[in-house]
Design a protein around this motif. Structure first.
Motif, PDB file in Angstrom:
ATOM      1  N   ARG A  45     -16.002  30.533  54.312  1.00  0.00           N
ATOM      2  CA  ARG A  45     -14.975  29.537  53.974  1.00  0.00           C
ATOM      3  C   ARG A  45     -14.153  29.952  52.764  1.00  0.00           C
ATOM      4  N   VAL A  46     -14.785  30.547  51.768  1.00  0.00           N
ATOM      5  CA  VAL A  46     -13.978  30.955  50.613  1.00  0.00           C
ATOM      6  C   VAL A  46     -13.095  32.154  50.975  1.00  0.00           C
ATOM      7  N   VAL A  47     -13.579  33.035  51.866  1.00  0.00           N
ATOM      8  CA  VAL A  47     -12.734  34.154  52.292  1.00  0.00           C
ATOM      9  C   VAL A  47     -11.517  33.624  53.047  1.00  0.00           C
ATOM     10  N   ASN A  48     -11.729  32.612  53.870  1.00  0.00           N
ATOM     11  CA  ASN A  48     -10.646  32.024  54.663  1.00  0.00           C
ATOM     12  C   ASN A  48      -9.807  31.034  53.855  1.00  0.00           C
ATOM     13  N   LEU A  49     -10.114  30.891  52.570  1.00  0.00           N
ATOM     14  CA  LEU A  49      -9.415  29.979  51.656  1.00  0.00           C
ATOM     15  C   LEU A  49      -9.501  28.527  52.094  1.00  0.00           C
ATOM     16  N   LEU A  50     -10.574  28.185  52.816  1.00  0.00           N
ATOM     17  CA  LEU A  50     -10.803  26.782  53.149  1.00  0.00           C
ATOM     18  C   LEU A  50     -11.488  26.085  51.980  1.00  0.00           C
ATOM     19  N   ASP A  51     -12.015  26.886  51.072  1.00  0.00           N
ATOM     20  CA  ASP A  51     -12.722  26.363  49.908  1.00  0.00           C
ATOM     21  C   ASP A  51     -12.384  27.286  48.735  1.00  0.00           C
ATOM     22  N   GLU A  52     -12.302  26.718  47.530  1.00  0.00           N
ATOM     23  CA  GLU A  52     -11.915  27.518  46.360  1.00  0.00           C
ATOM     24  C   GLU A  52     -13.118  28.133  45.667  1.00  0.00           C
ATOM     25  N   VAL A  53     -12.968  29.337  45.178  1.00  0.00           N
ATOM     26  CA  VAL A  53     -14.044  29.943  44.381  1.00  0.00           C
ATOM     27  C   VAL A  53     -13.983  29.385  42.959  1.00  0.00           C
ATOM     28  N   ASP A  54     -15.140  29.411  42.275  1.00  0.00           N
ATOM     29  CA  ASP A  54     -15.159  29.043  40.853  1.00  0.00           C
ATOM     30  C   ASP A  54     -14.718  30.236  40.013  1.00  0.00           C
ATOM     31  N   LEU A  88      -0.707  31.891  45.411  1.00  0.00           N
ATOM     32  CA  LEU A  88      -0.318  32.446  46.713  1.00  0.00           C
ATOM     33  C   LEU A  88      -0.306  31.350  47.770  1.00  0.00           C
ATOM     34  N   ASP A  89       0.489  31.539  48.795  1.00  0.00           N
ATOM     35  CA  ASP A  89       0.566  30.602  49.908  1.00  0.00           C
ATOM     36  C   ASP A  89      -0.657  30.825  50.807  1.00  0.00           C
ATOM     37  N   ALA A  90      -1.597  29.860  50.756  1.00  0.00           N
ATOM     38  CA  ALA A  90      -2.853  30.024  51.496  1.00  0.00           C
ATOM     39  C   ALA A  90      -2.606  30.154  53.000  1.00  0.00           C
ATOM     40  N   ASN A  91      -1.595  29.485  53.507  1.00  0.00           N
ATOM     41  CA  ASN A  91      -1.347  29.559  54.959  1.00  0.00           C
ATOM     42  C   ASN A  91      -0.888  30.955  55.379  1.00  0.00           C
ATOM     43  N   ARG A  92      -0.131  31.597  54.503  1.00  0.00           N
ATOM     44  CA  ARG A  92       0.315  32.954  54.808  1.00  0.00           C
ATOM     45  C   ARG A  92      -0.891  33.904  54.840  1.00  0.00           C
ATOM     46  N   VAL A  93      -1.807  33.697  53.913  1.00  0.00           N
ATOM     47  CA  VAL A  93      -3.017  34.523  53.877  1.00  0.00           C
ATOM     48  C   VAL A  93      -3.885  34.244  55.093  1.00  0.00           C
ATOM     49  N   ARG A  94      -4.054  32.947  55.392  1.00  0.00           N
ATOM     50  CA  ARG A  94      -4.906  32.551  56.511  1.00  0.00           C
ATOM     51  C   ARG A  94      -4.372  33.073  57.847  1.00  0.00           C
ATOM     52  N   ALA A  95      -3.049  33.221  57.933  1.00  0.00           N
ATOM     53  CA  ALA A  95      -2.443  33.711  59.171  1.00  0.00           C
ATOM     54  C   ALA A  95      -2.861  35.149  59.462  1.00  0.00           C
ATOM     55  N   ARG A  96      -3.389  35.846  58.452  1.00  0.00           N
ATOM     56  CA  ARG A  96      -3.834  37.228  58.660  1.00  0.00           C
ATOM     57  C   ARG A  96      -5.285  37.285  59.123  1.00  0.00           C
ATOM     58  N   MET A  97      -5.933  36.113  59.213  1.00  0.00           N
ATOM     59  CA  MET A  97      -7.346  36.070  59.606  1.00  0.00           C
ATOM     60  C   MET A  97      -7.532  35.152  60.813  1.00  0.00           C
ATOM     61  N   GLY A  98      -8.589  35.428  61.563  1.00  0.00           N
ATOM     62  CA  GLY A  98      -8.987  34.507  62.625  1.00  0.00           C
ATOM     63  C   GLY A  98     -10.362  33.980  62.283  1.00  0.00           C
ATOM     64  N   MET A  99     -10.623  32.725  62.601  1.00  0.00           N
ATOM     65  CA  MET A  99     -11.958  32.186  62.295  1.00  0.00           C
ATOM     66  C   MET A  99     -12.456  31.362  63.469  1.00  0.00           C
ATOM     67  N   VAL A 100     -13.720  31.560  63.795  1.00  0.00           N
ATOM     68  CA  VAL A 100     -14.363  30.777  64.850  1.00  0.00           C
ATOM     69  C   VAL A 100     -15.646  30.182  64.268  1.00  0.00           C
ATOM     70  N   PHE A 101     -15.838  28.899  64.478  1.00  0.00           N
ATOM     71  CA  PHE A 101     -16.988  28.188  63.926  1.00  0.00           C
ATOM     72  C   PHE A 101     -18.089  28.035  64.983  1.00  0.00           C
ATOM     73  N   GLN A 102     -19.180  27.378  64.564  1.00  0.00           N
ATOM     74  CA  GLN A 102     -20.330  27.181  65.453  1.00  0.00           C
ATOM     75  C   GLN A 102     -19.977  26.414  66.723  1.00  0.00           C
ATOM     76  N   ALA A 103     -19.223  25.365  66.582  1.00  0.00           N
ATOM     77  CA  ALA A 103     -18.965  24.476  67.717  1.00  0.00           C
ATOM     78  C   ALA A 103     -17.741  23.629  67.409  1.00  0.00           C
ATOM     79  N   TYR A 104     -17.312  22.896  68.403  1.00  0.00           N
ATOM     80  CA  TYR A 104     -16.154  21.998  68.269  1.00  0.00           C
ATOM     81  C   TYR A 104     -14.932  22.750  67.747  1.00  0.00           C
ATOM     82  N   ARG A 120       2.822  29.539  68.122  1.00  0.00           N
ATOM     83  CA  ARG A 120       4.113  28.843  68.158  1.00  0.00           C
ATOM     84  C   ARG A 120       4.413  28.161  66.831  1.00  0.00           C
ATOM     85  N   LEU A 121       3.413  27.464  66.261  1.00  0.00           N
ATOM     86  CA  LEU A 121       3.684  26.688  65.044  1.00  0.00           C
ATOM     87  C   LEU A 121       3.662  27.548  63.785  1.00  0.00           C
ATOM     88  N   VAL A 122       2.672  28.429  63.695  1.00  0.00           N
ATOM     89  CA  VAL A 122       2.508  29.208  62.462  1.00  0.00           C
ATOM     90  C   VAL A 122       3.311  30.504  62.529  1.00  0.00           C
TER      91      VAL A 122
END
Ligand SMILES: Nc1ncnc2c1ncn2[C@@H]1O[C@H](COP(=O)(O)OP(=O)(O)O)[C@@H](O)[C@H]1O
Ligand SMILES: [Mg+2]
Length: 201
Positions: free
Chosen positions: A71-80, A96-112, A129-131
Motif C-alpha cells: 500500500r505504501v508503494v502504491n501510495l494508498l498509504d503514507e510513509v512516516d 508529486l501527483d499520486a495519481n500520475r505515479v499510481r498510473a505507472r503501477m497495477g495492483m490486484v488485491f485478495q478479493a473484491y 479511458r478515465l485515467v
C-alpha cells in the motif's frame, strides 16, 4: 514483531537509481490500539530493491506488514519516513501527483477487485479511458486482447457475479496489466480462492 522477509540484500548506500523500485529506510506506524498516543511500528527501516522484469515475493506471517508495504508503494498509504524510489524518483514526496505515479503501477488485491455493476469489459476499460484518456475503441481493443490472454475472451460481457473467483481474479489481473504498468503489485491474489482455482490464476 515478526518481520517481513526481504528477498534481496538492498544496500542503504546504493541510491537506488539503477533499480525499477527501491525502498530506503521506509518506516510506517499506526496508532497502537489500546495505548492512547502510542504508535505500533509496522515497517521499520525497510530497504528493498526490485529490478525490472524480476518477480519478488514477500514472505511473512499474518500481520507482519506485507499489505502495508504494497500500500505504501502504491501510495494508498503514507510513509512516516524513508524513500520510495520509482526509477530513481522519490514518489513518496507529497508534492508529486499520486495519481500520475499510481498510473505507472497495477495492483490486484485478495478479493473484491471488480466493480460489480460493470461488465468485465467495462471494468478493464475504465482506467484506460478515465485515467489514461484513451478512446473507447482503443481501450476496448486493448482490453479484449488482454482478456484473451488471461483466458476470458468469452466472458467480456459478463458481470463479476457471473464469474468464478478464479475468473474474477484473472479479470482483475487483466485490468491491472492493460495499461502496461511498469510495476505490478499482487497482494495474495489467490488466498481467497478454493484450492482448485489457484492454479488457473
Ligand atoms: N489502517 C490501519 N490502521 C491501523 N493498523 C493497521 C492498519 N492497516 C494495517 N494495520 C496493522 O498493521 C499490521 C500489518 O498489517 P498488514 O500489512 O495487513 O499485514 P499482512 O499483510 O502481512 O498480513 C497489523 O498489525 C495490522 O493490524
Ligand atoms: Mg495482507
Amino acid at each position: 514483531m515478526s518481520g517481513v522477509v526481504l528477498p534481496s540484500g538492498a544496500s542503504p548506500q546504493d541510491a537506488g537509481a539503477d533499480h525499477l523500485l527501491s525502498l530506503r529506510g521506509v518506516r510506517k506506524t499506526y496508532p497502537a490500539a489500546g495505548a492512547p498516543g502510542g504508535r505500533r511500528v509496522v515497517l521499520d527501516g525497510i530497504d528493498l530493491d526490485v529490478d525490472a522484469h524480476r518477480c519478488v515475493v514477500l514472505v511473512g506471517s499474518s500481520g507482519s506488514g506485507k499489505s502495508t508495504l504494497l500500500r505504501v508503494v502504491n501510495l494508498l498509504d503514507e510513509v512516516d519516513d524513508g524513500q520510495i524510489l520509482l526509477d530513481g524518483e522519490d514518489v513518496a514526496d507529497p508534492r508529486l501527483d499520486a495519481n500520475r505515479v499510481r498510473a505507472r503501477m497495477g495492483m490486484v488485491f485478495q478479493a473484491y477487485n471488480l466493480f460489480p455493476h460493470l461488465t468485465v469489459l467495462d471494468n478493464v476499460t475504465l482506467a484506460p479511458r478515465l485515467v489514461h484518456r484513451r478512446s473507447r475503441a482503443e481501450a476496448e481493443g486493448a482490453a479484449v486482447e488482454m482478456l484473451g490472454r488471461v483466458g476470458l475472451g468469452h466472458k467480456v460481457t459478463a458481470y463479476p457475479d457471473q464469474l468464478s473467483g478464479g475468473e474474477q481474479q484473472r479479470a482483475a489481473i487483466a485490468r491491472a496489466l492493460v495499461n502496461g504498468p511498469e510495476l505490478l503489485l499482487l497482494d495474495e491474489v489467490t488466498s481467497a480462492l478454493d484450492p482448485e482455482l489457484v492454479g488457473e490464476v
